[in-house]
Write a protein that holds these residues in place. Structure first.
Motif, PDB file in Angstrom:
ATOM      1  N   GLY A 153       0.791  -1.260   0.126  1.00  0.00           N
ATOM      2  CA  GLY A 153       0.185   0.081  -0.039  1.00  0.00           C
ATOM      3  C   GLY A 153       0.837   1.133   0.055  1.00  0.00           C
ATOM      4  N   LEU A 154       1.942   1.243   0.690  1.00  0.00           N
ATOM      5  CA  LEU A 154       2.668   2.498   0.728  1.00  0.00           C
ATOM      6  C   LEU A 154       3.598   2.795  -0.507  1.00  0.00           C
ATOM      7  N   LEU A 155       3.239   2.043  -1.400  1.00  0.00           N
ATOM      8  CA  LEU A 155       4.133   2.040  -2.823  1.00  0.00           C
ATOM      9  C   LEU A 155       3.134   2.242  -3.923  1.00  0.00           C
ATOM     10  N   GLN A 156       1.900   2.039  -3.608  1.00  0.00           N
ATOM     11  CA  GLN A 156       1.045   1.988  -4.748  1.00  0.00           C
ATOM     12  C   GLN A 156       0.789   3.744  -5.049  1.00  0.00           C
ATOM     13  N   THR A 157       0.540   3.809  -6.429  1.00  0.00           N
ATOM     14  CA  THR A 157       0.013   4.958  -7.135  1.00  0.00           C
ATOM     15  C   THR A 157      -1.496   4.945  -6.939  1.00  0.00           C
ATOM     16  N   GLU A 158      -1.933   6.218  -7.048  1.00  0.00           N
ATOM     17  CA  GLU A 158      -3.037   6.494  -6.779  1.00  0.00           C
ATOM     18  C   GLU A 158      -4.173   5.667  -7.895  1.00  0.00           C
ATOM     19  N   ALA A 159      -3.767   5.471  -9.206  1.00  0.00           N
ATOM     20  CA  ALA A 159      -4.207   4.428 -10.037  1.00  0.00           C
ATOM     21  C   ALA A 159      -4.421   3.184  -9.619  1.00  0.00           C
ATOM     22  N   HIS A 160      -3.155   2.560  -9.034  1.00  0.00           N
ATOM     23  CA  HIS A 160      -3.163   1.187  -8.719  1.00  0.00           C
ATOM     24  C   HIS A 160      -4.052   1.090  -7.488  1.00  0.00           C
ATOM     25  N   ALA A 161      -4.036   1.962  -6.565  1.00  0.00           N
ATOM     26  CA  ALA A 161      -4.818   1.925  -5.365  1.00  0.00           C
ATOM     27  C   ALA A 161      -6.249   1.825  -5.764  1.00  0.00           C
ATOM     28  N   ARG A 162      -6.643   2.842  -6.703  1.00  0.00           N
ATOM     29  CA  ARG A 162      -8.046   2.585  -7.085  1.00  0.00           C
ATOM     30  C   ARG A 162      -8.512   1.421  -7.873  1.00  0.00           C
ATOM     31  N   SER A 163      -7.655   0.783  -8.591  1.00  0.00           N
ATOM     32  CA  SER A 163      -7.939  -0.428  -8.989  1.00  0.00           C
ATOM     33  C   SER A 163      -7.898  -1.494  -8.219  1.00  0.00           C
ATOM     34  N   VAL A 164      -7.050  -1.551  -6.863  1.00  0.00           N
ATOM     35  CA  VAL A 164      -7.095  -2.800  -5.842  1.00  0.00           C
ATOM     36  C   VAL A 164      -8.356  -2.433  -5.353  1.00  0.00           C
ATOM     37  N   PHE A 165      -8.804  -1.238  -4.845  1.00  0.00           N
ATOM     38  CA  PHE A 165     -10.132  -1.226  -4.198  1.00  0.00           C
ATOM     39  C   PHE A 165     -11.377  -1.329  -5.037  1.00  0.00           C
ATOM     40  N   GLU A 166     -11.315  -1.059  -6.303  1.00  0.00           N
ATOM     41  CA  GLU A 166     -12.271  -1.403  -7.234  1.00  0.00           C
ATOM     42  C   GLU A 166     -12.523  -2.949  -7.497  1.00  0.00           C
ATOM     43  N   ASN A 167     -11.529  -3.673  -7.806  1.00  0.00           N
ATOM     44  CA  ASN A 167     -11.384  -4.854  -8.004  1.00  0.00           C
ATOM     45  C   ASN A 167     -11.218  -5.849  -6.988  1.00  0.00           C
ATOM     46  N   GLY A 168     -11.033  -5.442  -5.718  1.00  0.00           N
ATOM     47  CA  GLY A 168     -10.483  -6.418  -4.565  1.00  0.00           C
ATOM     48  C   GLY A 168     -11.648  -7.446  -4.408  1.00  0.00           C
ATOM     49  N   LEU A 169     -11.405  -7.896  -3.140  1.00  0.00           N
ATOM     50  CA  LEU A 169     -12.181  -9.133  -2.711  1.00  0.00           C
ATOM     51  C   LEU A 169     -13.423  -8.741  -1.811  1.00  0.00           C
ATOM     52  N   THR A 170     -13.544  -7.370  -1.737  1.00  0.00           N
ATOM     53  CA  THR A 170     -14.730  -6.831  -1.008  1.00  0.00           C
ATOM     54  C   THR A 170     -15.768  -6.469  -1.957  1.00  0.00           C
ATOM     55  N   ALA A 171     -16.973  -6.540  -1.444  1.00  0.00           N
ATOM     56  CA  ALA A 171     -18.020  -6.067  -2.344  1.00  0.00           C
ATOM     57  C   ALA A 171     -17.818  -4.724  -2.735  1.00  0.00           C
ATOM     58  N   GLU A 172     -18.564  -4.629  -4.297  1.00  0.00           N
ATOM     59  CA  GLU A 172     -18.566  -3.137  -4.680  1.00  0.00           C
ATOM     60  C   GLU A 172     -18.757  -2.007  -3.556  1.00  0.00           C
ATOM     61  N   LEU A 173     -17.939  -0.899  -3.518  1.00  0.00           N
ATOM     62  CA  LEU A 173     -17.893   0.212  -2.550  1.00  0.00           C
ATOM     63  C   LEU A 173     -18.790   1.309  -3.250  1.00  0.00           C
ATOM     64  N   PRO A 174     -19.384   1.955  -2.408  1.00  0.00           N
ATOM     65  CA  PRO A 174     -20.177   3.275  -2.739  1.00  0.00           C
ATOM     66  C   PRO A 174     -18.835   4.264  -3.205  1.00  0.00           C
ATOM     67  N   GLN A 175     -19.089   4.957  -4.480  1.00  0.00           N
ATOM     68  CA  GLN A 175     -18.190   5.847  -4.855  1.00  0.00           C
ATOM     69  C   GLN A 175     -17.541   6.781  -3.676  1.00  0.00           C
ATOM     70  N   ARG A 176     -18.222   7.175  -2.772  1.00  0.00           N
ATOM     71  CA  ARG A 176     -17.764   7.962  -1.390  1.00  0.00           C
ATOM     72  C   ARG A 176     -16.622   7.251  -0.853  1.00  0.00           C
ATOM     73  N   GLU A 177     -16.977   5.954  -0.458  1.00  0.00           N
ATOM     74  CA  GLU A 177     -16.126   5.148   0.293  1.00  0.00           C
ATOM     75  C   GLU A 177     -14.920   4.613  -0.598  1.00  0.00           C
ATOM     76  N   LEU A 178     -14.924   4.465  -1.740  1.00  0.00           N
ATOM     77  CA  LEU A 178     -13.808   4.148  -2.801  1.00  0.00           C
ATOM     78  C   LEU A 178     -13.067   5.341  -2.790  1.00  0.00           C
ATOM     79  N   ASP A 179     -13.569   6.600  -2.896  1.00  0.00           N
ATOM     80  CA  ASP A 179     -12.537   7.799  -2.882  1.00  0.00           C
ATOM     81  C   ASP A 179     -11.976   7.833  -1.659  1.00  0.00           C
ATOM     82  N   ALA A 180     -12.986   7.764  -0.647  1.00  0.00           N
ATOM     83  CA  ALA A 180     -11.928   7.942   0.837  1.00  0.00           C
ATOM     84  C   ALA A 180     -11.017   6.912   0.909  1.00  0.00           C
ATOM     85  N   ARG A 181     -11.125   5.743   0.563  1.00  0.00           N
ATOM     86  CA  ARG A 181     -10.076   4.731   0.744  1.00  0.00           C
ATOM     87  C   ARG A 181      -8.716   5.050  -0.072  1.00  0.00           C
TER      88      ARG A 181
END
Length: 152
Positions: free
Chosen positions: A105-133
């Motif tokens: 996580g400490l080495l991820q770019t913003e685009a990579h982090a967004r991809s991780v949270f969008e396509n991760g193991l958790t259920a689809e996140l609301p946009q507000r929570e995705l942006d916050a993460r």
């Protein structure tokens, strides 16, 4: 503190009586959800029969150093674990991590982090929570870089 209490053979209710709080508050104190001052730490340690003054002093200093940092802005948006991780990193002397499935996580770019949270193991996140993460992860990264650049 919980381990010291358990080692002393006391229950959370017993510990709560030592500092005149209810058992629920004692549970929150031991979990780190409620911070306490150095006097409370010393009272508990005395009640637990701790004789290692170096340990008690270190715990008292830790209680005083508890920081309300940048991560608190996310307290109503993210699960508690995210905040705990950022606070632990803030206080760490160094961070070692091994992750074989993804970029740490400490080495991820913003685009990579967004991809991780969008396509991760958790259920689809609301946009507000995705942006916050994603914002939280980027602030963790920036804080870590700034902290690691400063001499300790």
């Amino acid at each position: 503190m919980k381990r010291l209490r358990e080692h002393a053979g006391l229950t959370a209710r017993d510990a709560a009586r030592l500092i005149a709080v209810d058992q629920a508050k004692m549970t929150h104190i031991e979990a780190g959800r409620i911070s306490v001052g150095d006097a409370t730490v010393r009272s508990l340690a005395t009640g637990y029969g701790v004789t290692d003054h170096g340990l008690v002093d270190a715990l008292a200093v830790m209680a005083l150093e508890r920081t309300v940092g940048w991560w608190r802005a996310y307290s109503d948006l993210l699960p508690r674990g995210f905040l705990d991780l950022a606070e632990l990193e803030h206080h760490a002397s160094y961070v070692r991590t091994v992750e074989v499935t993804q970029i740490p996580g400490l080495l991820q770019t913003e685009a990579h982090a967004r991809s991780v949270f969008e396509n991760g193991l958790t259920a689809e996140l609301p946009q507000r929570e995705l942006d916050a993460r994603v914002a939280h992860r980027m602030e963790r990264r920036a804080a870590f870089r700034q902290q690691s650049a400063s001499p300790r």
